[in-house]
Design a protein around this motif. Structure first.
Motif, short mmCIF file in Angstrom:
data_model
loop_
_atom_site.label_atom_id
_atom_site.label_comp_id
_atom_site.label_asym_id
_atom_site.label_seq_id
_atom_site.Cartn_x
_atom_site.Cartn_y
_atom_site.Cartn_z
N LEU A 168 0.28 -9.00 13.31
CA LEU A 168 -1.04 -8.63 13.36
C LEU A 168 -1.32 -7.45 12.61
N HIS A 169 -0.37 -6.42 12.90
CA HIS A 169 -0.45 -5.09 12.62
C HIS A 169 -0.14 -5.30 10.82
N TYR A 170 0.75 -5.94 10.33
CA TYR A 170 1.04 -6.08 9.02
C TYR A 170 -0.06 -6.77 8.15
N ILE A 171 -0.56 -7.82 8.85
CA ILE A 171 -1.52 -8.48 8.21
C ILE A 171 -2.96 -7.83 8.19
N GLN A 172 -3.04 -6.74 9.13
CA GLN A 172 -4.47 -5.82 9.00
C GLN A 172 -4.29 -4.61 7.75
N THR A 173 -3.06 -4.36 7.76
CA THR A 173 -2.51 -3.23 6.91
C THR A 173 -2.75 -3.89 5.42
N THR A 174 -2.09 -5.22 5.24
CA THR A 174 -2.25 -5.96 3.89
C THR A 174 -3.54 -6.04 3.50
N MET A 175 -4.59 -6.22 4.51
CA MET A 175 -6.04 -6.63 4.13
C MET A 175 -6.70 -5.27 3.74
N ASP A 176 -6.24 -4.27 4.39
CA ASP A 176 -6.58 -2.57 3.95
C ASP A 176 -6.37 -2.45 2.44
N VAL A 177 -5.08 -2.62 2.37
CA VAL A 177 -4.61 -2.23 0.86
C VAL A 177 -5.28 -3.16 -0.26
N LEU A 178 -5.30 -4.41 -0.09
CA LEU A 178 -5.99 -5.21 -0.79
C LEU A 178 -7.48 -4.94 -0.98
N ASN A 179 -8.22 -4.43 -0.03
CA ASN A 179 -9.79 -4.25 -0.02
C ASN A 179 -9.77 -2.96 -0.96
N LYS A 180 -8.79 -1.90 -0.73
CA LYS A 180 -8.90 -0.68 -1.44
C LYS A 180 -8.42 -0.79 -2.83
N SER A 181 -7.65 -1.88 -3.27
CA SER A 181 -7.38 -1.95 -4.62
C SER A 181 -8.44 -2.77 -5.41
N LYS A 182 -9.35 -3.18 -4.73
CA LYS A 182 -10.45 -4.09 -5.43
C LYS A 182 -11.51 -2.78 -5.85
#
Length: 182
Positions: A168-182
């Motif tokens: 879940l930590h990896y999923i949350q980090t992935t979502m944060d990185v994707l949101n910042k790249s947009k």
């Protein structure tokens, strides 16, 4: 009159020498070849003169040359390319050697087996095999056990598991990185 007579005598004595006679014989034999060469040169000269008089052909050549894409830049590029031909030839020869080597390896079963064994010994390949084995084990176990209802309490219990928390930590980090790249 005596000087003319002595000149003739000099000629006569000169013509009596065997090397002079042999040279004259060789020259006489080559006269037809010399005549053909002279005729050929005269024909080329006549052709060149007729071409130079043909204004239509000269105009056609000038027009083609004028409308061609041959520019100073193109000529410089061509000269530069010609300068690099030795290097390009060397690269082509190396590529040919590599191609022959690969064809030989692919055609030799012993080489392929050795290559496969050395690749299999690499850590990345081992991890890939382990991951495939794990996926197959999970699939077999999931298909072997009967499907049951999963309650919200079971999901909450799973969430406490450290492996689930890490996922879940990896999923949350992935979502944060994707949101910042947009």
């Amino acid at each position: 009159m005596t000087s003319g007579y002595t000149d003739r005598m000099d000629w006569m004595s000169e013509l009596e020498k065997p090397e002079v006679q042999e040279s004259l014989t060789q020259l006489l034999k080559k006269i037809p070849d010399i005549q053909r060469s002279i005729d050929s040169a005269e024909e080329m000269l006549a052709f060149g003169q007729s071409v130079m008089k043909d204004k239509e052909m000269i105009n056609d050549f000038e027009e083609r040359f004028t409308y061609s894409t041959l520019t100073q830049e193109n000529l410089e590029a061509l000269i530069s390319l010609l300068g690099k031909l030795p290097m390009l030839l060397e690269l082509a020869e190396r590529l040919e050697q590599i191609t022959v080597f690969i064809e030989n390896v692919l055609g030799d079963q012993t080489s392929l087996d050795t290559l496969f064994e050395s690749f299999s010994a690499q850590p990345l390949a081992r991890r890939g095999k382990e991951a495939l084995t794990m996926v197959e084990t999970i699939k077999e176990k999931a298909e072997a056990t009967p499907q049951q209802q999963i309650s919200i309490f079971t999901v909450l219990k799973w969430i406490k598991d450290p492996n689930v928390q890490k996922g879940l930590h990896y999923i949350q980090t992935t979502m944060d990185v994707l949101n910042k790249s947009k």
